[in-house]
Structures are given as C-alpha cells and as structure tokens.
Enzyme design. Structure first.
Site, short mmCIF file in Angstrom:
data_model
loop_
_atom_site.label_atom_id
_atom_site.label_comp_id
_atom_site.label_asym_id
_atom_site.label_seq_id
_atom_site.Cartn_x
_atom_site.Cartn_y
_atom_site.Cartn_z
N GLY A 25 -8.14 -6.41 66.31
CA GLY A 25 -7.08 -5.61 66.91
C GLY A 25 -5.77 -6.36 67.06
O GLY A 25 -4.86 -5.92 67.75
N GLY A 43 -10.41 -8.04 62.31
CA GLY A 43 -11.03 -6.89 62.99
C GLY A 43 -10.93 -7.02 64.49
O GLY A 43 -11.67 -6.41 65.24
N PRO A 89 -8.31 -13.50 64.79
CA PRO A 89 -9.62 -12.90 64.50
C PRO A 89 -9.46 -11.64 63.63
O PRO A 89 -8.61 -10.80 63.89
CB PRO A 89 -10.15 -12.51 65.89
N ALA A 113 -1.75 -7.40 58.68
CA ALA A 113 -0.29 -7.32 58.56
C ALA A 113 0.33 -8.71 58.64
O ALA A 113 1.28 -9.03 57.93
CB ALA A 113 0.29 -6.42 59.66
N ALA A 114 -0.24 -9.58 59.49
CA ALA A 114 0.31 -10.93 59.64
C ALA A 114 0.10 -11.74 58.36
O ALA A 114 1.01 -12.44 57.89
CB ALA A 114 -0.34 -11.63 60.83
N ASP A 129 2.32 -2.01 63.75
CA ASP A 129 1.81 -3.38 63.58
C ASP A 129 2.75 -4.20 62.69
O ASP A 129 3.17 -5.30 63.06
CB ASP A 129 0.41 -3.37 62.95
N GLY A 143 -3.79 -7.31 64.43
CA GLY A 143 -2.91 -7.14 63.27
C GLY A 143 -3.04 -8.24 62.25
O GLY A 143 -2.07 -8.60 61.57
N SER A 144 -4.26 -8.78 62.13
CA SER A 144 -4.49 -9.88 61.20
C SER A 144 -4.02 -9.56 59.78
O SER A 144 -3.35 -10.36 59.13
CB SER A 144 -5.99 -10.22 61.22
C1 MEV Z 1 -3.45 -0.28 65.64
O1 MEV Z 1 -2.99 -1.57 65.99
C2 MEV Z 1 -2.64 0.77 66.33
C3 MEV Z 1 -3.07 2.20 66.06
O2 MEV Z 1 -2.21 3.02 66.87
C4 MEV Z 1 -2.93 2.57 64.61
C5 MEV Z 1 -1.49 2.66 64.14
O3 MEV Z 1 -0.57 2.81 64.95
O4 MEV Z 1 -1.30 2.64 62.92
C6 MEV Z 1 -4.50 2.44 66.50
#
Ligand code: MEV
Length: 311
Positions: A102, A100, A98, A107-108, A149, A104-105
């Site tokens: 959380g 947005g 998904p 980066a993946a 990430d 790490g879409s």
């Molecule tokens: C995001 O997955 C993690 C955060 O700590 C941001 C980061 O580490 O760059 C919110």
C-alpha cells in the site's frame, strides 16, 4: 554511475473514494525509497534492468506491443516518448518499499527508473511528463487508478488530489506525527479497486452514499489540517474513514485489530492506508507515545512501523 530515487507514499484520507471523483489527501514517505543506479554498459550490449535482491535480469527492446512486465513497459514508454533506441545501459533497482504494502512501490520504482533512463538519454523528463508516463504504468498495475499515487510520488509533495485536476498543496497548521505500519499482509490494489467497482455497479445508491461521506470527511480533514486546531477531531475523522472503508469491504479483521490496538494505546485515530485488505495503515499520535503504540501494533501482528512527520 548515477543514482535516481522516488519515495513511497501514504494516503491520509480518501482512498478508493478518489477513484470516483472525491478528493484524497496523501503525502510522500521518504523513509522508504526506490532507487535506480544507472551504469554505462559495453557497446552493443543494449538496455538491461537488473535487481540484485530478486536476481532479476531483463533486456529491453523497442517492441510494438504493450509489455506485460511493468519494468520493461516503463522503459519502453520513455524510449517512445523521447523517440530514442535503447542505449547501452544497465539500470540496477534497489527498493526498501514493501511490495503489495500500500506504499506505491510500483509507482516509485517506475518513477526512479524513468528518471534514470531519461537522464541517461540526455533528456531528463520534467515532473509533468514523468507523471503522465508513470500513470500509464499504473494502469498496467491497477487497471483504473485515480492517479494519486504517481502524483504524490513524482512531485514528492503532500497533495490534496481530485482526479483529473491539478494537485493542490495544502498548509499544515500544526506538525502532525503519524505512526505508519506495514500490516505484514500483502494485498492487491487492482483487486480491491475492482471489487469496490463491482459493488458500486450493483448498488449505486448505497455505495455512492458511502463514497460521498468519505469525500465530505476528506474535505473536513483538509480544513482541520490547515487550521491545526484539533488533533482529537482529526483522529476521529481517521476512525470514521476507516469504518467507511470497512463498509466498502476493503478492510480486514487483521487491519481492524491493528487500528484498535493503536487507538487503545492512545492514538488519536487510526485507519488503513491505500488499497486495503492488507498493506499499510497509519495512526495519528503524540510523539511521546510512539514507542508504546508501535509496540502495541507489533504485538497485534504489524510487521514493521515507522514514524512520519508532516509539517
Ligand atoms: C491506492 O493507493 C489508492 C486507491 O484509491 C486507488 C487509486 O486511487 O488509484 C485505492
């Protein structure tokens, strides 16, 4: 035709505090994956990136300025690092991560795309080189990322991570079962990270105390995970971590409700995971409670849940 992939990630402890030099613990989540299929293209057709799911079609040239499109930028970074012109190639993106969420879409997708392109150019990037390039794309996405990430996604291993230092492996004393949930609300990590920065700048004493507490709790969590001693205590640390993230203003009423539903149904602990205000959350559970806790989280509004085992 060759396929390259990269997993999603889940942060177990320490998000946001990790931006300020505290440790965080994260694991790859291989149920969700980005995949890139590389297919040779006709001569002189150049390099294209396509995504059938979103009808996206991009053409990559070797421009000198920074592309504002993260996919083009990722491809250009590889071409520049390997000093090669764009090959005649089509890179087709597929992802069930998904956006947005959380997970790490971004980066993946970058990691899978860079793997595909560097391999097609005959010089597959090693982990260190790939990690450094994916981090550059993360900066475009997130402004001031800690690097956690891209590190967990590129190395596809659980990590204990401190910004600016080599990622550390850790032992898992007793296998852990997590329920991972998509809150169904998409949220911007760039926004939550910069909001925390604003608060921190305004009242450093207050916010650095909260961030320090998250750091202490993450160190304690590592010890507990390694010893495998008390899931109850580990769950409590997750609950406390969630409360401290709320104090950093990155939770939401919806995330609080989902965590409460998981705890009420018998989870050892629950917390948001990643940037917050939406995105994903995790609950530490006994495997035989998976169905009932998952149902409770869905009743409370979670879009989807998955099991994740860490051993
Ligand atoms: C995001 O997955 C993690 C955060 O700590 C941001 C980061 O580490 O760059 C919110």
């Amino acid at each position: 035709m060759n396929t390259y992939s990269a997993p999603a990630k889940v942060i177990l402890f320490g998000e946001h505090a990790v931006v300020y030099g505290e440790p965080a613990i994260a694991a790859p989540f291989n149920t969700l994956q980005a995949q890139v299929i590389a297919t040779p293209a006709p001569p002189d057709s150049g390099l294209s990136i396509i995504s059938p799911a979103s009808s996206l079609r991009l053409h990559v040239t070797l421009a000198n300025d920074t592309a504002d499109n993260a996919l083009i930028y990722a491809a250009q970074l590889v071409l520049k690092a390997l000093t090669k012109p764009p090959p005649d190639l089509t890179l087709e993106l597929h992802s069930n991560i998904p956006i947005g969420g959380g997970f790490g879409s971004g980066a993946a997708v970058s990691a899978a795309l860079m793997r595909a392109l560097s391999a097609a150019l005959g010089e597959p990037l090693d982990g260190e080189a790939l990690n450094a390039l994916v981090y550059q794309v993360e900066k475009l996405h997130h402004g001031t990322p800690s690097g956690i990430d891209n590190t967990v996604i590129v190395y596809n291993q659980p990590v204990y991570f401190v910004r600016g230092t080599a990622p550390q492996r850790f032992q898992v004393g007793t296998p852990l079962t997590f329920l991972v949930a998509d809150s169904g609300v998409s949220a911007s990590t760039r926004e939550t990270v910069s909001d925390v920065r604003r608060l921190y700048t305004r009242d450093q004493a207050h916010y650095s105390a909260i961030i320090g507490e998250i750091g202490n709790l993450t160190r304690a969590a590592r010890t507990l995970i390694e010893s495998g001693e008390s899931l109850t205590e580990l769950g409590e640390l997750m609950n406390t971590n969630h409360s401290l993230l709320r104090a950093l203003t990155v939770s939401s009423a919806h995330l609080d409700r989902l965590c409460a539903a998981a705890r009420r149904q018998g989870a050892y602990g629950a917390k948001l995971s990643g940037g917050g205000r939406g995105g994903s959350l995790i609950a530490l559970i006994e495997p035989d409670l998976a169905q009932s806790i998952s149902a409770a989280m869905r009743d409370a509004g979670a879009a989807q849940t998955w099991l994740m085992r860490l051993e």
